[in-house]
Design a protein around this motif. Structure first.
Motif, PDB file in Angstrom:
ATOM      1  N   LEU A  99       0.256   1.216   2.822  1.00 22.03           N
ATOM      2  CA  LEU A  99       0.611  -0.126   2.229  1.00 22.03           C
ATOM      3  C   LEU A  99       1.624  -0.030   1.046  1.00 22.03           C
ATOM      4  O   LEU A  99       1.737   1.067   0.373  1.00 22.03           O
ATOM      5  CB  LEU A  99      -0.720  -0.953   1.651  1.00 22.03           C
ATOM      6  CG  LEU A  99      -1.791  -1.132   2.935  1.00 22.03           C
ATOM      7  CD1 LEU A  99      -3.096  -1.470   2.273  1.00 22.03           C
ATOM      8  CD2 LEU A  99      -1.327  -2.451   3.490  1.00 22.03           C
ATOM      9  N   SER A 100       2.266  -1.087   0.609  1.00 20.61           N
ATOM     10  CA  SER A 100       3.271  -1.137  -0.708  1.00 20.61           C
ATOM     11  C   SER A 100       3.115  -2.448  -1.206  1.00 20.61           C
ATOM     12  O   SER A 100       2.686  -3.529  -0.462  1.00 20.61           O
ATOM     13  CB  SER A 100       4.601  -0.446  -0.079  1.00 20.61           C
ATOM     14  OG  SER A 100       4.905  -1.241   0.651  1.00 20.61           O
ATOM     15  N   LEU A 101       3.572  -2.559  -2.481  1.00 23.77           N
ATOM     16  CA  LEU A 101       3.794  -3.916  -3.144  1.00 23.77           C
ATOM     17  C   LEU A 101       4.841  -4.409  -2.383  1.00 23.77           C
ATOM     18  O   LEU A 101       5.931  -3.775  -2.236  1.00 23.77           O
ATOM     19  CB  LEU A 101       3.861  -3.713  -4.459  1.00 23.77           C
ATOM     20  CG  LEU A 101       2.669  -2.948  -5.252  1.00 23.77           C
ATOM     21  CD1 LEU A 101       2.937  -2.667  -6.699  1.00 23.77           C
ATOM     22  CD2 LEU A 101       1.505  -3.979  -5.077  1.00 23.77           C
ATOM     23  N   ASP A 102       4.963  -5.913  -2.111  1.00 22.97           N
ATOM     24  CA  ASP A 102       6.018  -6.415  -1.647  1.00 22.97           C
ATOM     25  C   ASP A 102       7.029  -6.641  -2.773  1.00 22.97           C
ATOM     26  O   ASP A 102       6.537  -6.818  -3.956  1.00 22.97           O
ATOM     27  CB  ASP A 102       5.636  -7.954  -1.523  1.00 22.97           C
ATOM     28  CG  ASP A 102       6.461  -8.614  -0.675  1.00 22.97           C
ATOM     29  OD1 ASP A 102       7.739  -8.902  -0.758  1.00 22.97           O
ATOM     30  OD2 ASP A 102       6.207  -8.871   0.696  1.00 22.97           O
ATOM     31  N   ALA A 132       4.491 -12.048  -1.199  1.00 24.02           N
ATOM     32  CA  ALA A 132       3.104 -11.643  -0.633  1.00 24.02           C
ATOM     33  C   ALA A 132       2.100 -12.673  -0.102  1.00 24.02           C
ATOM     34  O   ALA A 132       1.127 -12.460   0.610  1.00 24.02           O
ATOM     35  CB  ALA A 132       2.418 -10.738  -1.861  1.00 24.02           C
ATOM     36  N   SER A 134       3.932  -9.293   5.302  1.00 22.67           N
ATOM     37  CA  SER A 134       3.992  -8.602   4.098  1.00 22.67           C
ATOM     38  C   SER A 134       3.368  -7.117   3.917  1.00 22.67           C
ATOM     39  O   SER A 134       2.288  -6.910   4.256  1.00 22.67           O
ATOM     40  CB  SER A 134       3.659  -9.433   2.727  1.00 22.67           C
ATOM     41  OG  SER A 134       3.610  -8.660   1.468  1.00 22.67           O
ATOM     42  N   GLU A 169       1.979  -5.765   1.426  1.00 25.30           N
ATOM     43  CA  GLU A 169       0.960  -5.943   0.698  1.00 25.30           C
ATOM     44  C   GLU A 169      -0.222  -6.484   1.160  1.00 25.30           C
ATOM     45  O   GLU A 169      -1.205  -6.343   0.658  1.00 25.30           O
ATOM     46  CB  GLU A 169       1.559  -6.751  -0.552  1.00 25.30           C
ATOM     47  CG  GLU A 169       0.479  -6.504  -1.728  1.00 25.30           C
ATOM     48  CD  GLU A 169       1.233  -7.253  -3.116  1.00 25.30           C
ATOM     49  OE1 GLU A 169       0.444  -7.627  -3.897  1.00 25.30           O
ATOM     50  OE2 GLU A 169       2.479  -7.270  -3.134  1.00 25.30           O
ATOM     51  N   ARG A 209      -5.488  -7.748  -1.126  1.00 26.45           N
ATOM     52  CA  ARG A 209      -4.067  -7.266  -1.095  1.00 26.45           C
ATOM     53  C   ARG A 209      -3.680  -5.770  -1.804  1.00 26.45           C
ATOM     54  O   ARG A 209      -4.641  -5.529  -2.739  1.00 26.45           O
ATOM     55  CB  ARG A 209      -3.006  -8.352  -1.503  1.00 26.45           C
ATOM     56  CG  ARG A 209      -3.232  -8.837  -2.687  1.00 26.45           C
ATOM     57  CD  ARG A 209      -2.270  -9.921  -3.429  1.00 26.45           C
ATOM     58  NE  ARG A 209      -2.341 -10.699  -4.438  1.00 26.45           N
ATOM     59  CZ  ARG A 209      -1.611 -10.208  -5.638  1.00 26.45           C
ATOM     60  NH1 ARG A 209      -0.582  -9.424  -5.534  1.00 26.45           N
ATOM     61  NH2 ARG A 209      -1.908 -11.092  -6.681  1.00 26.45           N
ATOM     62  N   TYR A 210      -2.897  -5.327  -1.678  1.00 24.99           N
ATOM     63  CA  TYR A 210      -2.635  -3.940  -2.191  1.00 24.99           C
ATOM     64  C   TYR A 210      -2.571  -3.816  -3.710  1.00 24.99           C
ATOM     65  O   TYR A 210      -3.155  -3.013  -4.323  1.00 24.99           O
ATOM     66  CB  TYR A 210      -1.586  -3.195  -1.777  1.00 24.99           C
ATOM     67  CG  TYR A 210      -1.324  -1.861  -2.084  1.00 24.99           C
ATOM     68  CD1 TYR A 210      -2.265  -0.920  -1.698  1.00 24.99           C
ATOM     69  CD2 TYR A 210      -0.054  -1.367  -2.573  1.00 24.99           C
ATOM     70  CE1 TYR A 210      -2.134   0.529  -2.137  1.00 24.99           C
ATOM     71  CE2 TYR A 210       0.047  -0.084  -3.079  1.00 24.99           C
ATOM     72  CZ  TYR A 210      -1.164   0.757  -2.847  1.00 24.99           C
ATOM     73  OH  TYR A 210      -0.860   2.096  -3.051  1.00 24.99           O
ATOM     74  N   ALA A 211      -2.082  -5.064  -4.230  1.00 28.77           N
ATOM     75  CA  ALA A 211      -2.053  -4.867  -5.737  1.00 28.77           C
ATOM     76  C   ALA A 211      -3.367  -4.974  -6.317  1.00 28.77           C
ATOM     77  O   ALA A 211      -3.641  -4.187  -7.550  1.00 28.77           O
ATOM     78  CB  ALA A 211      -1.360  -6.404  -6.178  1.00 28.77           C
ATOM     79  N   ARG A 241       6.789  -3.984 -10.191  1.00 31.14           N
ATOM     80  CA  ARG A 241       7.081  -5.116  -9.063  1.00 31.14           C
ATOM     81  C   ARG A 241       7.283  -6.410  -9.709  1.00 31.14           C
ATOM     82  O   ARG A 241       8.104  -7.273  -9.313  1.00 31.14           O
ATOM     83  CB  ARG A 241       5.867  -4.968  -8.350  1.00 31.14           C
ATOM     84  CG  ARG A 241       6.280  -5.893  -6.618  1.00 31.14           C
ATOM     85  CD  ARG A 241       5.674  -7.473  -6.882  1.00 31.14           C
ATOM     86  NE  ARG A 241       4.692  -7.577  -7.242  1.00 31.14           N
ATOM     87  CZ  ARG A 241       3.467  -7.501  -6.373  1.00 31.14           C
ATOM     88  NH1 ARG A 241       3.955  -7.348  -4.897  1.00 31.14           N
ATOM     89  NH2 ARG A 241       2.067  -7.934  -6.439  1.00 31.14           N
TER      90      ARG A 241
END
Length: 562
Positions: free
Chosen positions: A275-278, A284, A290, A292, A424-426, A457
């Motif tokens: 996963l990664s931040l959009d 997102a 997305s 994320e 979500r990843y955040a 981000r």
């Protein structure tokens, strides 16, 4: 005797299933026998899959969920623009009892648990063909999906009520004893965590394809585990039990290793690099693919969020202006240079309060002068979007912007995806940062990296934090980052409780802005009180067990103060 699908929804089986029949009636599905649903001759699992999908209906939502409002309107982040005795007003002011709790989700989630238990107990009768690319048979995949849903439903109950009855895989019938006692807080945590560990390797993996975006993945199971353990390590439960010795409301003593365990769970997902931040904060929530996004309840492709919450003065679109963000939330957003608005050198200007703010502010709040539908929003007194009179309108001079499309120059709204993002990843990064910071004596590079990734981000420049922050200073940073990053995602209501600071944060007067347009065209700003929150400690840290459950179940112990 054949078993009928209808048996799932008999309200007399157990009191927490009283809402099941009502829920089913909204779904166009026949009342079929379980022998038909779990047909040993149906290798495609057509009816079983429909039954599984039906159990997703109990997933929590986000958008205007509580009586037409965001749950955040029961926090210091917003108030409802509806001035009547709304559900969130009752939550924010403590105007409820055990028989009138405005967010009673007990029947809904136990209905979901019952339905997943039926699926788990019967799916092996269906000789499903096919497997995932990693070789996992679809029987195991579908059973794991159902177990994920069940674990999530238990967590939703746990964070509201504390320890609740654990049913295992059992499906209760009329002949069963339904006087089931509550499980301890610890037992509920361990059950959810063990389920996540057992099911995660049978789920799909990220990135998930467009045909299965609504299904839980391995990442979702780990994210749920990390969130559960973060809650369990938090002050409300970990040494701060509101009722010393009460096994249902927390642990009997503090254990720092609970923070480490929560950090390790979040780190497991971070280290997988799936996963990664959009790159775009707003994307997102709107892009179903997305990088994320971890897990969401599917919403409609529509204009519902805009219609419910948009500024009221635009005649080209339906706007009900339901959500009024508070000045307290607005002040939580810092400046584009990464400093808070009260920090020396921030550049904050009281006469131009919305210039050069954290980019997340512009993606979350509609303020006076914000570009919207081809003109600047007018939330000054007498402006098009705050005209006065009896029409529902902002009470704070702000409207909610989050989850909406890019309508700065559009003439009207268009249909976009409005899914309910549950993980979500955040959040995973913030969960890790909080847990690790609380475990250590002082924040290390891993804590800094996680928080700074969020700030980078967001578009803060510089995004880096001051080196050498103490544990307490970093805690303040992390809590504020959670507030602005996760606003209106149903975190603030629970965060303030689990941090055990609600008697301070939710016992204060909330404000908006009064903005006056002067004859010269200049604007003047002054704070304006809009609501006095009331939090009755310690009882409001937990929701009351529904009175009907306590009355019907002789082994059901009510929460303290109710």
């Amino acid at each position: 005797m054949k078993k009928y699908y209808k048996v799932l929804f008999l309200p007399c089986i157990i009191s927490w299933c009283t809402s099941c029949q009502r829920d089913l009636e909204t779904v166009p599905i026949e009342q079929q026998t379980l022998d038909v649903i779990f047909d040993p001759r149906d290798s495609a699992g057509t009816n079983a899959n429909r039954f599984l999908y039906d159990s997703y209906l109990h997933l929590p939502g986000i958008h205007n969920r509580v009586g037409g409002d965001y749950l955040d309107a029961a926090t210091d982040d917003a108030v409802s623009s509806n001035t009547s005795n709304t559900s969130v007003f009752q939550l924010a002011t403590g105007a409820y009892t055990s028989s009138s709790y405005p967010d009673n989700q007990w029947p809904n989630f136990y209905a979901g648990i019952r339905q997943t238990n039926i699926f788990i107990s019967n799916i092996d009768r269906v000789p499903l063909k096919g497997k995932l690319s990693n070789g996992t048979p679809f029987n195991r995949v579908w059973k794991a999906e159902s177990k994920f849903l069940r674990a999530l439903y238990y967590f939703e109950l746990l964070k509201r009520y504390g320890g609740v009855p654990l049913l295992g895989d059992k499906v209760l019938s009329l002949a069963d004893d339904v006087n089931i006692p509550r499980g301890s807080f610890s037992d509920c945590v361990e059950f959810i965590v063990s389920e996540c560990d057992a099911m995660k390797d049978s789920l799909r993996t990220n990135p998930i394809d467009a045909n299965n975006i609504e299904r839980p993945t391995r990442a979702a199971a780990i994210a749920l585990k990390a969130r559960v353990l973060l809650y369990a390590a938090s002050p409300l439960y970990n040494g701060g039990n509101i009722d010393a010795g009460n096994q249902y409301t927390g642990y009997s003593s503090y254990n720092a290793e609970r923070w480490q365990r929560a950090a390790n769970a979040a780190r497991e997902l971070i280290d997988q690099n799936v996963l990664s931040l959009d790159p775009s904060f707003g994307n997102a929530f709107l892009n179903q693919m997305s990088p994320e996004r971890i897990f969401a309840r599917q919403g409609g492709n529509d204009q519902s969020v805009e219609n419910s919450n948009g500024p009221i003065g635009y005649t080209s679109s339906i706007n009900n202006g339901r959500t009024s963000p508070t000045q307290e939330l607005v002040n939580a957003f810092g400046m584009a240079n990464g400093k808070s608005i009260t920090e020396a050198g921030s550049g904050y200007d009281l006469n131009s309060p919305y210039e050069n703010r954290d980019p997340r502010f512009y993606a979350t709040i509609l303020y006076n002068g914000a570009p919207w539908l081809g003109r600047p929003a007018q939330t000054y007194e007498g402006g098009a979007d705050k005209p006065g009179g009896i029409r529902q309108q902002t009470r704070t001079s702000y409207y909610s912007r989050k989850f909406m499309g890019n309508y700065t120059s559009s003439a009207q709204y268009s249909n976009i995806s409005h899914d309910h993002i549950l993980f979500r990843y955040a959040e995973v990064l913030l969960n890790f940062a909080e847990a690790r910071n609380e475990y250590l004596n002082a924040p290390d590079a891993d804590v800094y990296n996680a928080v700074e990734a969020i700030r980078k981000r967001a578009g803060l420049d510089p995004f880096t934090l001051t080196p050498g922050l103490s544990k307490d200073q970093m805690r303040t940073v992390i809590r504020n980052e959670r507030r602005v990053e996760l606003a209106f995602e149903e975190h603030r209501y629970w965060d303030v409780r689990r941090w055990k600071i609600a008697e301070t944060e939710f016992n204060k007067e909330l404000h908006g802005k009064l903005i006056y347009k002067l004859g010269s065209g200049t604007l003047s700003y002054q704070d304006n009180p809009v609501l006095q929150m009331k939090f009755k400690a310690p009882q409001m840290y937990f929701a009351p067990i529904p009175y009907s459950e306590v009355a019907k179940n002789q082994n059901m112990v009510q929460n303290p103060g109710w």
